[in-house]
Scaffold this motif. Structure first.
Motif, PDB file in Angstrom:
ATOM      1  N   UNK A  21     -51.449  58.103  28.192  1.00 15.22           N
ATOM      2  CA  UNK A  21     -50.761  58.305  26.926  1.00 15.22           C
ATOM      3  C   UNK A  21     -49.264  58.348  27.111  1.00 15.22           C
ATOM      4  N   UNK A  22     -48.532  57.683  26.222  1.00 13.17           N
ATOM      5  CA  UNK A  22     -47.072  57.680  26.277  1.00 13.17           C
ATOM      6  C   UNK A  22     -46.539  58.482  25.089  1.00 13.17           C
ATOM      7  N   UNK A  23     -45.926  59.639  25.359  1.00 13.99           N
ATOM      8  CA  UNK A  23     -45.450  60.489  24.253  1.00 13.99           C
ATOM      9  C   UNK A  23     -44.132  59.986  23.670  1.00 13.99           C
ATOM     10  N   UNK A  24     -44.036  60.013  22.354  1.00 17.43           N
ATOM     11  CA  UNK A  24     -42.813  59.632  21.653  1.00 17.43           C
ATOM     12  C   UNK A  24     -42.492  60.724  20.645  1.00 17.43           C
ATOM     13  N   UNK A  25     -41.294  61.259  20.721  1.00 15.53           N
ATOM     14  CA  UNK A  25     -40.876  62.274  19.756  1.00 15.53           C
ATOM     15  C   UNK A  25     -40.051  61.610  18.657  1.00 15.53           C
ATOM     16  N   UNK A  26     -39.611  62.382  17.708  1.00 17.23           N
ATOM     17  CA  UNK A  26     -38.837  61.786  16.633  1.00 17.23           C
ATOM     18  C   UNK A  26     -38.149  62.820  15.766  1.00 17.23           C
ATOM     19  N   UNK A  70     -46.199  72.086  22.815  1.00 17.69           N
ATOM     20  CA  UNK A  70     -46.952  71.979  24.057  1.00 17.69           C
ATOM     21  C   UNK A  70     -46.084  72.187  25.281  1.00 17.69           C
ATOM     22  N   UNK A  71     -46.625  71.827  26.425  1.00 12.91           N
ATOM     23  CA  UNK A  71     -45.955  72.036  27.700  1.00 12.91           C
ATOM     24  C   UNK A  71     -45.147  70.800  28.086  1.00 12.91           C
ATOM     25  N   UNK A  72     -44.000  71.045  28.745  1.00 13.52           N
ATOM     26  CA  UNK A  72     -43.130  69.941  29.152  1.00 13.52           C
ATOM     27  C   UNK A  72     -43.753  69.080  30.252  1.00 13.52           C
ATOM     28  N   UNK A  73     -44.764  69.606  30.927  1.00 13.14           N
ATOM     29  CA  UNK A  73     -45.408  68.839  31.992  1.00 13.14           C
ATOM     30  C   UNK A  73     -46.610  68.044  31.483  1.00 13.14           C
ATOM     31  N   UNK A  74     -46.746  67.912  30.161  1.00 19.24           N
ATOM     32  CA  UNK A  74     -47.904  67.219  29.591  1.00 19.24           C
ATOM     33  C   UNK A  74     -48.132  65.837  30.162  1.00 19.24           C
ATOM     34  N   UNK A  75     -47.077  65.026  30.208  1.00 18.37           N
ATOM     35  CA  UNK A  75     -47.205  63.666  30.716  1.00 18.37           C
ATOM     36  C   UNK A  75     -47.554  63.672  32.203  1.00 18.37           C
ATOM     37  N   UNK A 133     -48.920  57.511  22.195  1.00 23.10           N
ATOM     38  CA  UNK A 133     -49.479  56.172  22.081  1.00 23.10           C
ATOM     39  C   UNK A 133     -50.502  55.944  23.190  1.00 23.10           C
ATOM     40  N   UNK A 134     -51.624  55.336  22.835  1.00 21.61           N
ATOM     41  CA  UNK A 134     -52.711  55.108  23.780  1.00 21.61           C
ATOM     42  C   UNK A 134     -52.328  54.024  24.785  1.00 21.61           C
ATOM     43  N   UNK A 135     -52.604  54.303  26.049  1.00 17.83           N
ATOM     44  CA  UNK A 135     -52.496  53.294  27.104  1.00 17.83           C
ATOM     45  C   UNK A 135     -53.895  53.100  27.684  1.00 17.83           C
ATOM     46  N   UNK A 136     -54.332  51.858  27.749  1.00 19.93           N
ATOM     47  CA  UNK A 136     -55.671  51.589  28.260  1.00 19.93           C
ATOM     48  C   UNK A 136     -55.641  50.313  29.091  1.00 19.93           C
TER      49      UNK A 136
END
Length: 523
Positions: free
Chosen positions: A274-279, A340-345, A408-411
């Motif tokens: 998963x690729x996190x995107x904030x906004x 959430x946690x900053x280490x999520x990714x 965003x889903x990465x597969x």
């Protein structure tokens, strides 16, 4: 402690039929459907925060358009030969209509308290420049030929566009080519309001809601089902951890779904990342501005921008208050959840998904460049994006708010490499005992169709018996659309409420433009 939650002194039941992780729109929708189909099943909702709908379902964390593909250009891509592919737009429109059918049924039967979560709000697309005008004209020709979009209007006439949305044309260069499409059948949906009503209905019908409960691990139980380790996050918790077993688990935890499914160690989650995107959004409640713009207006995304970053100037009705919102401005944060946690990714990386993550990164360097550009952009540069929509915009009327996290889903793709997927993905174990939803847009708007899909995939033996009951709630599942006039009346009831509230904000007076627009909506 929130009144919806189980009181802290109550000992939790150690075994239930269904556990829903996360108290957002997905879990609320699935839980409501399960209670309609199997009212004797025990259902428990576990939410890590201190109330429901505080992450992606919160109205300020999502676009709230009621995605129906009426205005979003990323759902109608242009093919190499110049034709417009409307297949995705048609599918999303159908899925949103299924959602509206269920909501109408729940309102008619008293399961939802009131229609305040949905308001009639025209959906528009607005473009500038000859090339974009030509594309929008061809898009309109293709879409309006389909029965679902036959009422979609198109115009390059400034006077007409001004009547639809005055803020788009005021002080705009008269020599600039512009065009717009408009659907009066669009809606604004407060998914936070809707989620709260659905959860309240579930609790009233026997479901348990436990707030400040974080699921830290999932393990299979010999003989079937799952054992969940749950951390009580309340300050005075005794004991701090507990376990619960369930025959079926749904992970509706937004960005937190990926690590939880990884914890379950199901083979089906391998290769997913998963690729996190904030906004961020700009928001105003200025009554004069709000009164001049009764629409959701989507534009064209910048080159390299993700679909979720398509700029839009929206009417929003949240908790009875009317606002305008513009954005989003994309950014990057390694967190998978806003709270959430900053280490999520970092903690989501596995040997089985590292290749997918790296492959997707290589294929989407333009996205990385876009995000970096958004992060370092000066405030005045960002505000110019709003002024391209609304030339008269002034910073003194607008405030910045932080949007929700999108993952965003990465597969893996067909060649075994990673691909960034814009949309949602249901991941379910082969035995149907656990499922989760990954991804972002169109998300909440298609929650009903997605959760019906979960039921069909996870309960194949029961689904045939359930289908007639589901069809009474959502006739389009059997190819017979519900009475559109009844659904429209439901939306109009909420619209009348929002117009009255707008008048109250404006000293009891509505500008003539609002009266004209409301008349348009009624046909």
């Amino acid at each position: 402690m929130n009144s919806r939650a189980t009181a802290p002194h109550q000992a939790p039941t150690d075994a239930v039929d269904v556990v829903l992780i996360g108290a957002g729109i997905m879990s609320a929708t699935l839980g409501t459907l399960i209670q309609q189909l199997e009212p004797t099943w025990s259902v428990r909702i576990l939410e890590r925060l201190d109330d429901v709908a505080l992450e992606s379902s919160n109205p300020w964390n999502n676009a709230g358009t009621g995605h129906a593909a009426l205005c979003e250009l990323n759902y109608t891509p242009e093919k190499a030969d110049g034709t417009i592919d409307i297949s995705k737009a048609v599918a999303i429109n159908e899925q949103f209509e299924t959602s509206r059918e269920l909501w109408h049924h729940l309102l008619a039967t008293g399961r939802l308290a009131n229609p305040s979560f949905i308001n009639r709000t025209p959906h528009m697309t607005f473009v500038r420049g000859e090339k974009n005008v030509d594309y929008l004209r061809r898009r309109h020709t293709s879409l309006s030929a389909h029965p679902l979009f036959r009422d979609l209007e198109f115009s390059t006439d400034r006077a007409e566009i001004e009547r639809w949305a005055p803020l788009l044309t005021a002080d705009r260069d008269p020599a600039e080519p512009i065009a717009a499409t408009r659907s009066a059948a669009g809606t604004d949906v407060d998914f936070g309001n809707l989620t709260r009503q659905l959860v309240d209905g579930m609790v009233a019908n026997g479901a348990e809601l436990q707030l400040q409960r974080e699921v830290t691990s999932l393990r299979r139980v010999k003989g079937g089902g799952w054992r969940l380790r749950v951390k009580d996050r309340s300050w005075n918790a005794r004991p701090r951890t507990s376990t619960v077993t369930a025959r079926f688990v749904f992970v509706g935890a937004g960005g937190g779904a990926l690590p939880l499914l990884q914890s379950a160690r199901i083979p089906e989650i391998k290769g997913f990342g998963g690729f996190p995107i904030s906004g961020e959004f700009l928001r105003t409640s200025d009554p004069e501005l709000v009164a001049q713009h009764q629409a959701k207006v989507y534009g064209k995304a910048d080159v390299g921008a993700p679909p979720m970053s398509v700029p839009h100037l929206d009417t929003r009705v949240v908790d009875g208050q009317s606002y305008l919102m513009f954005g989003p401005y994309a950014g990057f944060s390694p967190k998978y959840l806003k709270k959430g946690k900053y280490l999520g990714l970092i903690t989501s990386l596995r040997a089985n998904n590292l290749g997918s993550m790296l492959g997707a990164g290589v294929k989407n360097l333009d996205l990385t460049q876009y995000l970096v550009g958004q992060v370092v952009a000066a405030p005045e540069t960002k505000f110019q994006a709003l002024q391209q929509f609304m030339p008269t915009a002034h910073p003194k009327h607008w405030e910045k708010i932080t949007a929700g996290q999108r993952v965003q889903v990465i597969k893996r793709d067909a060649d075994g490499k990673g691909v960034l997927q814009f949309g949602t993905e249901i991941v379910a174990a082969a035995d149907g005992s656990i499922a989760g939803l990954l991804g972002a847009s169109p998300g909440a708007s298609t929650a009903v169709s997605a959760m019906v899909d979960v039921l069909e995939r996870c309960f194949p033996q029961q689904f045939a018996a359930w289908r007639p009951r589901l069809a009474t709630m959502m006739p389009s599942l059997d190819g017979v659309p519900a009475d559109a006039r009844e659904i429209a009346a439901t939306v109009d009831a909420a619209t009348e409420l929002s117009v009255a509230q707008l008048a109250a904000q404006n000293g009891g007076v509505l500008p003539s433009s609002v009266y004209d627009q409301q008349a348009d909506l009624r046909g």
